[in-house]
Motif scaffolding. Structure first.
Motif, PDB file in Angstrom:
ATOM      1  N   ASP A   1     -48.800 -22.274   9.873  1.00  0.00           N
ATOM      2  CA  ASP A   1     -49.839 -21.252  10.050  1.00  0.00           C
ATOM      3  C   ASP A   1     -50.879 -21.351   8.926  1.00  0.00           C
ATOM      4  N   GLU A   2     -52.128 -21.590   9.306  1.00  0.00           N
ATOM      5  CA  GLU A   2     -53.175 -21.766   8.300  1.00  0.00           C
ATOM      6  C   GLU A   2     -53.503 -20.475   7.569  1.00  0.00           C
ATOM      7  N   ASP A   3     -53.305 -19.334   8.211  1.00  0.00           N
ATOM      8  CA  ASP A   3     -53.616 -18.045   7.567  1.00  0.00           C
ATOM      9  C   ASP A   3     -52.603 -17.692   6.482  1.00  0.00           C
ATOM     10  N   ALA A   4     -51.363 -18.119   6.672  1.00  0.00           N
ATOM     11  CA  ALA A   4     -50.331 -17.847   5.661  1.00  0.00           C
ATOM     12  C   ALA A   4     -49.427 -19.068   5.552  1.00  0.00           C
ATOM     13  N   PRO A   5     -49.931 -20.157   4.980  1.00  0.00           N
ATOM     14  CA  PRO A   5     -49.168 -21.412   4.952  1.00  0.00           C
ATOM     15  C   PRO A   5     -48.039 -21.375   3.921  1.00  0.00           C
TER      16      PRO A   5
ATOM     17  N   VAL B   1     -46.459 -23.043   0.822  1.00  0.00           N
ATOM     18  CA  VAL B   1     -46.971 -23.879  -0.269  1.00  0.00           C
ATOM     19  C   VAL B   1     -45.907 -23.994  -1.344  1.00  0.00           C
ATOM     20  N   ASN B   2     -46.007 -25.074  -2.156  1.00  0.00           N
ATOM     21  CA  ASN B   2     -45.101 -25.203  -3.296  1.00  0.00           C
ATOM     22  C   ASN B   2     -45.725 -24.556  -4.532  1.00  0.00           C
ATOM     23  N   LEU B   3     -45.094 -24.746  -5.677  1.00  0.00           N
ATOM     24  CA  LEU B   3     -45.575 -24.102  -6.902  1.00  0.00           C
ATOM     25  C   LEU B   3     -46.981 -24.554  -7.288  1.00  0.00           C
ATOM     26  N   TYR B   4     -47.381 -25.725  -6.793  1.00  0.00           N
ATOM     27  CA  TYR B   4     -48.694 -26.254  -7.144  1.00  0.00           C
ATOM     28  C   TYR B   4     -49.743 -25.971  -6.062  1.00  0.00           C
ATOM     29  N   GLY B   5     -49.367 -25.190  -5.049  1.00  0.00           N
ATOM     30  CA  GLY B   5     -50.310 -24.824  -4.009  1.00  0.00           C
ATOM     31  C   GLY B   5     -50.454 -25.847  -2.903  1.00  0.00           C
ATOM     32  N   VAL B   6     -49.630 -26.899  -2.891  1.00  0.00           N
ATOM     33  CA  VAL B   6     -49.694 -27.923  -1.851  1.00  0.00           C
ATOM     34  C   VAL B   6     -49.013 -27.393  -0.598  1.00  0.00           C
ATOM     35  N   THR B   7     -49.702 -27.499   0.557  1.00  0.00           N
ATOM     36  CA  THR B   7     -49.168 -26.947   1.795  1.00  0.00           C
ATOM     37  C   THR B   7     -48.055 -27.817   2.352  1.00  0.00           C
ATOM     38  N   LEU B   8     -47.287 -27.223   3.260  1.00  0.00           N
ATOM     39  CA  LEU B   8     -46.184 -27.936   3.905  1.00  0.00           C
ATOM     40  C   LEU B   8     -46.698 -29.138   4.689  1.00  0.00           C
ATOM     41  N   GLU B   9     -47.820 -28.976   5.401  1.00  0.00           N
ATOM     42  CA  GLU B   9     -48.365 -30.085   6.182  1.00  0.00           C
ATOM     43  C   GLU B   9     -48.758 -31.252   5.279  1.00  0.00           C
ATOM     44  N   SER B  10     -49.368 -30.945   4.125  1.00  0.00           N
ATOM     45  CA  SER B  10     -49.752 -32.000   3.187  1.00  0.00           C
ATOM     46  C   SER B  10     -48.528 -32.702   2.619  1.00  0.00           C
ATOM     47  N   LEU B  11     -47.482 -31.946   2.346  1.00  0.00           N
ATOM     48  CA  LEU B  11     -46.240 -32.543   1.844  1.00  0.00           C
ATOM     49  C   LEU B  11     -45.646 -33.495   2.880  1.00  0.00           C
ATOM     50  N   CYS B  12     -45.734 -33.119   4.153  1.00  0.00           N
ATOM     51  CA  CYS B  12     -45.193 -33.988   5.204  1.00  0.00           C
ATOM     52  C   CYS B  12     -45.995 -35.287   5.306  1.00  0.00           C
ATOM     53  N   ARG B  13     -47.328 -35.179   5.224  1.00  0.00           N
ATOM     54  CA  ARG B  13     -48.162 -36.374   5.300  1.00  0.00           C
ATOM     55  C   ARG B  13     -47.872 -37.328   4.139  1.00  0.00           C
TER      56      ARG B  13
ATOM     57  N   ASN C   1     -33.081 -36.148   3.971  1.00  0.00           N
ATOM     58  CA  ASN C   1     -32.785 -34.723   4.185  1.00  0.00           C
ATOM     59  C   ASN C   1     -33.001 -34.026   2.852  1.00  0.00           C
ATOM     60  N   LYS C   2     -33.878 -33.044   2.834  1.00  0.00           N
ATOM     61  CA  LYS C   2     -34.176 -32.324   1.601  1.00  0.00           C
ATOM     62  C   LYS C   2     -34.099 -30.826   1.835  1.00  0.00           C
ATOM     63  N   GLN C   3     -33.907 -30.138   0.738  1.00  0.00           N
ATOM     64  CA  GLN C   3     -34.005 -28.675   0.765  1.00  0.00           C
ATOM     65  C   GLN C   3     -35.064 -28.282  -0.262  1.00  0.00           C
ATOM     66  N   GLU C   4     -36.131 -27.673   0.222  1.00  0.00           N
ATOM     67  CA  GLU C   4     -37.264 -27.340  -0.631  1.00  0.00           C
ATOM     68  C   GLU C   4     -37.454 -25.831  -0.668  1.00  0.00           C
ATOM     69  N   THR C   5     -37.847 -25.352  -1.847  1.00  0.00           N
ATOM     70  CA  THR C   5     -38.230 -23.949  -1.983  1.00  0.00           C
ATOM     71  C   THR C   5     -39.750 -23.865  -1.966  1.00  0.00           C
ATOM     72  N   LEU C   6     -40.289 -23.279  -0.910  1.00  0.00           N
ATOM     73  CA  LEU C   6     -41.722 -23.081  -0.767  1.00  0.00           C
ATOM     74  C   LEU C   6     -42.012 -21.585  -0.718  1.00  0.00           C
ATOM     75  N   TYR C   7     -43.279 -21.239  -0.769  1.00  0.00           N
ATOM     76  CA  TYR C   7     -43.666 -19.833  -0.858  1.00  0.00           C
ATOM     77  C   TYR C   7     -44.610 -19.482   0.280  1.00  0.00           C
ATOM     78  N   LYS C   8     -44.324 -18.372   0.907  1.00  0.00           N
ATOM     79  CA  LYS C   8     -45.181 -17.845   1.973  1.00  0.00           C
ATOM     80  C   LYS C   8     -45.574 -16.424   1.576  1.00  0.00           C
ATOM     81  N   ASN C   9     -46.862 -16.216   1.328  1.00  0.00           N
ATOM     82  CA  ASN C   9     -47.345 -14.924   0.808  1.00  0.00           C
ATOM     83  C   ASN C   9     -46.618 -14.559  -0.488  1.00  0.00           C
ATOM     84  N   ASP C  10     -46.402 -15.559  -1.326  1.00  0.00           N
ATOM     85  CA  ASP C  10     -45.750 -15.414  -2.635  1.00  0.00           C
ATOM     86  C   ASP C  10     -44.269 -15.057  -2.542  1.00  0.00           C
TER      87      ASP C  10
END
Length: 760
Positions: free
Chosen positions: A262-266, A268-280, A291-300
């Motif tokens: 969701d572009e309105d509330a993507p 992101v990781n601690l550096y602000g990189v979005t999930l889509e960018s991480l996948c690319r 197989n990874k387990q990542e901690t990302l942030y949605k609306n902080d």
């Protein structure tokens, strides 16, 4: 022309034969395969005998060929109906009486076979077709239309099943059902107009129908449905599916992935990189999968994502694309962590539970072999009464507050946890132990969750075991600390006790007494002794009931050895009830003997007020033994009254109104005050002569004693002096105005038989 028709029929036979061979290995993989196989085989016979009929030069041979052709067609229609019903997903036997239908088919087949002899259904005659001779037309007879009607009935049943299913099915399946049904319509129409002609073109329709059925079952459905179904499954997956091409362009994302990206509330990781960018970015990483387990942030808000990546290559190992399966596992991990926490922690306080406390204790001790430790257990006195008087919600809050104090104040404690109920365990380094830190915790925990206007004496008992044997289980260490608490439980003075072997022996002795109590009451080992109460001139007025234990193995056990034990654990109520019952039995006996003026005084322990309905117990005893309540005097200690003055005043008033004589026992040895005499309406005041023996200034004590007796006289309360041991004491107590006496000067406590012999 015949050669052209023969070539067409022969080609048709080859096509059907090809499909018969092709389907042979696929019958087991599809439940419809057997029916389709029969359709193709019988269709082969239909075409074959049409081909044979082209080259027959005799009438009989042609009749035989036509008969076999008609027999084959009727069985072809039967298996078409059977296939249609199976195709729509219903059991054949449920809709059609299979046995009856087969019986009709067999009769019809026999009739068609006999037609070559009797010609009762049809006959044939030579005919020309397109100017060429050598053909035969059939001449139908009325009986033929019975066969023809049965064939049309089978066709109608097929129509009904196929059209019914077509309008009930999804759009994708509707194409299959309608195509089969429409081909069948064409076949029937052709058959109606050509079945009696030299060339029956409907035969090609049957072949087309059989091949169409094969295609729908084995080709169309798997090829067309699979991609459509896979797309639908992918779209409805509860996990996100994202597909990129070899250049990193996003090709597909299902519904769940649309939420994740969701572009309105993507995300992101601690550096602000979005999930889509991480996948690319993973196009440039080594490896074809991970197989990874990542901690990302949605609306902080942190979310935990399970990310699975797989690269797709062609046969030449060239990259075609990459796909991701992404699952939000936050709630699942939180639930697993919660379950893991609850498996090792107490759900109310958040401290270690008993088993995990023991495990951590043993690990910690073994990890610090050169350090001295103490095992400490704490127990909140009368915690059950907190629950009873203030409610379990307040009791739970006391425990929560207490656990917070352990966490906050005992920063030097190595390990601590909740053992059970209100009992907490602490493993502490010996050099860090501070007794004062523990002593006031229970009262603070109580006061912090209750109205400050309420006073309740809350004491925190502390049991300490110095760990000298590291090989014993932590549970045993904790038991020893709790043994120490048992030795002081019920005491208002001592709050801390230390374990030693003598203590263990005493506790074992106490446990034996507790174990033997029920047997002692049942067998009469717990006996009532009587000590007379006398006037100053030596007249016996009544007696006080006292308890003795004549143990079968240990001999006479004095009250001082077992009453404190039972007072600590509440079993004193069982002893008291037994003595009260014996007293009432004795009063009933004396009443029957005409000695109704005698009375017996019985003691009510402070704990009885919390574990028994005093008013109900005594009124039921009076009714059960039919005695006067005035003959059963009730002795209540001022200590018990002082613990809950309002409640006890109401109880005393009810007892006195019922007719009981209420005595205040041990006045002067507890919480005596003028306020006590002012507020409490009792009938008799009982003074213990230990009041004088405890004083350093006996004359001063006598003056106070004189004042108390004089004051009680003015309040209209007779006075009993107990513990009288000398004639001198009797003399000056009589001079002071004391009415009744009890003590060794007159008599020691004695069994009932001795009392009756001596005084009655």
């Amino acid at each position: 022309m015949k050669l052209l028709l023969a070539a067409i029929l022969f080609a048709t036979l080859l096509i059907i034969g090809y499909y018969i061979v092709k389907i042979h290995g696929r019958i087991k993989e599809n439940k419809l395969g057997r029916s389709v196989s029969w359709l193709l085989k019988i269709g082969f016979i239909v075409v074959l005998f049409n081909l044979i009929n082209l080259f027959t030069f005799g009438k009989v041979q042609s009749l035989i060929a036509y008969s076999v052709y008609f027999i084959s067609v009727i069985w072809l229609l039967y298996f078409l109906l059977k296939f249609s019903i199976e195709f729509i997903g219903s059991r054949f036997d449920k809709h059609v009486n299979r046995g009856l239908m087969i019986a009709i088919l067999l009769l019809d087949s026999v009739s068609l076979a006999l037609n070559t002899v009797f010609r009762h259904l049809f006959d044939i005659k030579e005919a020309t077709w397109l100017g060429e001779s050598g053909f035969y037309n059939i001449e139908t007879k009325p009986a033929f239309y019975i066969h023809y009607g049965f064939a049309l009935m089978l066709v109608v049943f097929c129509f009904i099943s196929l059209f019914y299913r077509a309008f009930k099915a999804a759009a994708f399946y509707r194409k299959k059902y309608l195509s089969i049904a429409l081909i069948l319509v064409v076949v029937v129409v052709l058959n109606i107009f050509t079945f009696d002609k030299a060339v029956d073109f409907s035969v090609f329709g049957y072949v087309v129908e059989a091949i169409c059925i094969y295609y729908c079952v084995f080709v169309f459905t798997p090829q067309q449905l699979l991609p459509k179904t896979l797309l639908q499954v992918a779209q409805e997956m509860t996990t996100g599916l994202i597909v990129f091409d070899a250049e990193g362009m996003l090709l597909y994302k299902n519904k769940k992935a649309q939420q994740l990206l969701d572009e309105d509330a993507p995300f992101v990781n601690l550096y602000g990189v979005t999930l889509e960018s991480l996948c690319r970015a993973n196009f440039y990483e080594q490896g074809d999968s991970f197989n990874k387990q990542e901690t990302l942030y949605k609306n902080d808000i942190p979310r935990i994502l399970d990310i699975q990546m797989q690269k797709i290559h062609d046969d030449s190992k060239q990259l075609e694309g990459i796909y991701y399966i992404i699952k939000d596992s936050t709630e699942k991990l939180e639930q697993l962590n919660k379950e893991k926490f609850l498996a090792s922690h107490d759900s109310l306080t958040g401290l270690y539970n008993r088993q995990y406390f023991y495990e951590k204790t043993e690990q910690y001790i073994n990890f610090h072999p050169n350090k001295d430790f103490l095992m400490i257990c704490t127990d909140i006195r009368e915690f059950k009464m907190i629950n009873d008087f203030f409610g379990t919600k307040t009791g739970d809050q006391v425990l929560i507050n207490f656990s917070k104090m352990l966490s906050g104040q005992l920063s030097d404690a190595s390990i601590y946890g909740r053992i059970e109920n209100d009992i907490f365990g602490i493993l502490m380094a010996k050099d860090k132990y501070d007794e004062e830190k523990f002593s006031a915790m229970a009262q603070q925990a109580f006061e912090s969750c209750i109205d400050t206007g309420i006073s309740f004496p809350t004491i925190n008992y502390i049991g300490v075991y110095e760990i000298t044997d590291r090989s014993i289980p932590a549970s045993v260490m904790c038991d020893r600390a709790r043994m120490a608490i048992t030795s002081i439980k019920g005491s208002f003075q001592k709050r801390v006790a230390y374990y030693d072997d003598t203590l263990r022996d005493n506790i074992m002795h106490e446990q034996e007494l507790i174990t033997d109590l029920d047997h002692a009451i049942a067998t009469g080992e717990i006996k009532m002794y009587l000590q007379p109460q006398m006037s100053s001139d030596g007249q016996m007025l009544g007696a006080e009931a006292l308890v003795r234990w004549e143990h079968g193995e240990k001999g006479m056990i004095m009250p001082g050895d077992f009453i404190p034990v039972f007072e600590k654990n509440g079993l004193i109520s069982e002893v008291d009830k037994h003595i009260w019952e014996l007293a009432c039995k004795q009063l009933r006996k004396w009443k029957a003997e005409g000695k109704e003026e005698l009375y017996i005084s019985v003691n009510i322990s402070p704990r009885d007020f919390y574990f028994l309905n005093i008013f109900q117990v005594f009124t039921e005893l009076i009714r059960k033994y039919d005695i006067s309540p005035q003959n059963l005097k009730l002795e209540i200690t001022e200590t018990a009254i002082a613990m809950d003055v309002k409640r006890q005043l109401e109880l005393i008033e009810r007892l006195r109104n019922y007719g009981f004589v209420v005595e205040m026992d041990d006045f002067g040895s507890g919480y005596s005050s003028l306020n006590m005499l002012k507020d409490i309406q009792v009938d008799i005041l009982k003074i213990d002569m230990a009041f004088l023996r405890k004083s350093k200034d006996e004359e001063r004590s006598k003056k106070i004693l004189h004042m108390i007796i004089n004051l009680s006289k003015q309040l209209g309360m007779p006075v009993i002096s107990e513990g009288v041991e000398t004639k001198e004491q009797v003399q000056y107590l009589s001079d002071f105005g004391c009415d009744m006496f009890q003590g060794y000067y007159f008599a020691k406590p004695m069994d009932v038989a001795s009392f009756e012999k001596l005084y009655l």
